[in-house]
Design an enzyme around this catalytic site. Structure first.
Site, PDB file in Angstrom:
ATOM      1  N   ASP A  25     -24.464   3.227   0.812  1.00 20.92           N
ATOM      2  CA  ASP A  25     -23.926   4.401   0.130  1.00 20.92           C
ATOM      3  C   ASP A  25     -23.968   5.667   0.978  1.00 20.92           C
ATOM      4  O   ASP A  25     -24.736   5.795   1.921  1.00 20.92           O
ATOM      5  CB  ASP A  25     -24.648   4.640  -1.195  1.00 20.92           C
ATOM      6  N   GLU A  74     -28.964   3.474  -2.289  1.00 19.30           N
ATOM      7  CA  GLU A  74     -30.321   3.858  -1.883  1.00 19.30           C
ATOM      8  C   GLU A  74     -30.568   5.331  -2.160  1.00 19.30           C
ATOM      9  O   GLU A  74     -31.696   5.744  -2.415  1.00 19.30           O
ATOM     10  CB  GLU A  74     -30.524   3.568  -0.385  1.00 19.30           C
TER      11      GLU A  74
END
Length: 386
Positions: free
Chosen positions: A77, A135
């Site tokens: 991400d 994350e």
């Protein structure tokens, strides 16, 4: 032949990283990234499972003989930041940027998967590649991946993080606690507003907030063993509407960091007790919403020994170092609570550009370290499974 394939993969890894950098995706929105990852892993013959905990991808490489299973993890991400690097492959998505190196992590693990797939006949066991979403956004993607069974049958797990504040081409890890737990609190103080010239008729929320902020620092200095570590940081304080009006309310927000469960519990408990005491002293109403975030990243000694040994071969003895723990968080910690493993940093500070910290709009990494990171994963798997 093997040398040529390694050189080819090194070139491809940089291409993949630049593609992911141009098309960053926020936490739990990694649809394009996961599609590219999944299709590639299928093309090299891995057993692939997609849409794990959202857009997570899990792929198994089955070795030629039975043996243990080792897992490698990469996060995919990006962050809600408008990029200002001026790179020719800068983000094409307004307000979204890979400002923490996850584009590199994803490309690195794809490269390692390709090299290992070509050597699966040498593997006495299996490799599981975990491409994790989210994350950056608490509670993080690791918990959901674990709940969906990504650690079932796994004997050990390893991961890395590109780190711009360390010199390019260096390798860093440590025994035991490496990264801190990351808790978040929001506090509302409800006092009693009034005239700035008549404080005796009011309950000053700003004075209470000031008392709270200063007293909280004494928790660190007087309630925590000097040989332990802890942080209580107030990052926000909003109160008041005019210079001559005593503020009716104050809103505070901050973070608590520590390396051990015992210190973590002490910091939260003492902060709660401090608030209760200030309520009684000032006659105010104080409420706190305290949320525990990621636990501390705590490496396992045996696995640390292994990653250091491999790193000395790949990065060189002089570039393989033991680091001091840092007060930043990572949800890789959840994996390490379940099974043995180790996490590490790979220095990626670009010597040709100013060094900006992670999560900065001008954050950059030195791409020349990506092939080294690929080699580290590759050799780690070969050593573990041979």
């Amino acid at each position: 032949m093997i040398k040529n394939s390694h050189q080819t993969i090194s070139t491809e890894v940089i291409k993949w990283r630049r593609y992911f950098h141009q098309y960053p995706e926020l936490s739990f929105e990694e649809k394009r990234t996961s599609k590219v990852v999944g299709e590639f892993l299928k093309s090299i013959g891995l057993h692939v499972k997609e849409n794990v905990n959202g857009y997570g991808v899990v792929a198994d490489l089955i070795g030629s003989e039975k043996g243990p299973t080792i897992a490698f993890r990469a996060d995919m991400d990006a962050l809600p930041i408008q990029e200002e690097t001026g790179l020719p492959f800068a983000s094409k998505i307004p307000g979204v940027m890979h400002a923490c190196g996850h584009d590199g992590h994803t490309a690195i693990l794809m490269g390692a998967a390709a090299l290992l797939a070509a050597q699966k006949n040498k593997l006495k066991g299996n490799v599981r590649f975990i491409f994790q979403p989210a994350e950056e956004l608490s509670p993080g993607g690791a918990i959901g991946m674990i709940r969906e069974g990504v650690l079932h049958g796994v004997d050990a797990i390893f991961g890395l993080h590109l780190w711009s504040e360390f010199p390019s081409g260096t390798f860093w890890t440590c025994y035991g606690p490496m990264m801190s737990s990351t808790d978040h609190f929001m506090i509302e103080i409800e006092g009693k507003g009034g005239h700035g010239g008549m404080p005796h008729k009011a309950i000053d929320s700003i004075v209470i907030a000031s008392h709270l902020i200063m007293s909280a620092q004494h928790i660190i200095s007087r309630n925590i063993d000097p040989l332990e570590s802890g942080v209580i940081t107030f990052g926000k304080l909003h109160a008041g509407t005019a210079f001559n009006i005593i503020a009716n309310t104050a809103l505070l927000e901050g973070t608590v960091r520590s390396f051990t469960p015992e210190v973590r519990k002490t910091l939260q408990t003492r902060l709660e007790e401090l608030i209760e005491g200030l309520e009684k002293i000032y006659g105010a109403k104080i409420t706190m919403n305290y949320r525990q975030g990621y636990p501390a990243v705590i490496n396992h000694d045996k696995e640390v020994e292994m990653v250091i040994g491999v790193a000395k071969e790949v990065f060189g003895v002089e570039n393989t170092r033991i680091m001091r723990p840092v007060m930043v968080g990572e949800d890789f910690s959840y994996y390490l609570k379940e099974i043995p493993g180790a996490f590490c940093f790979v220095g990626a500070g670009d010597p040709n550009h100013p060094i900006y910290p992670h999560h900065h709009p001008r954050f950059q990494i030195d791409e020349s370290v990506l092939p080294l990171a690929v080699q580290w994963f590759y050799r780690l798997a070969l050593e573990y499974l041979q």
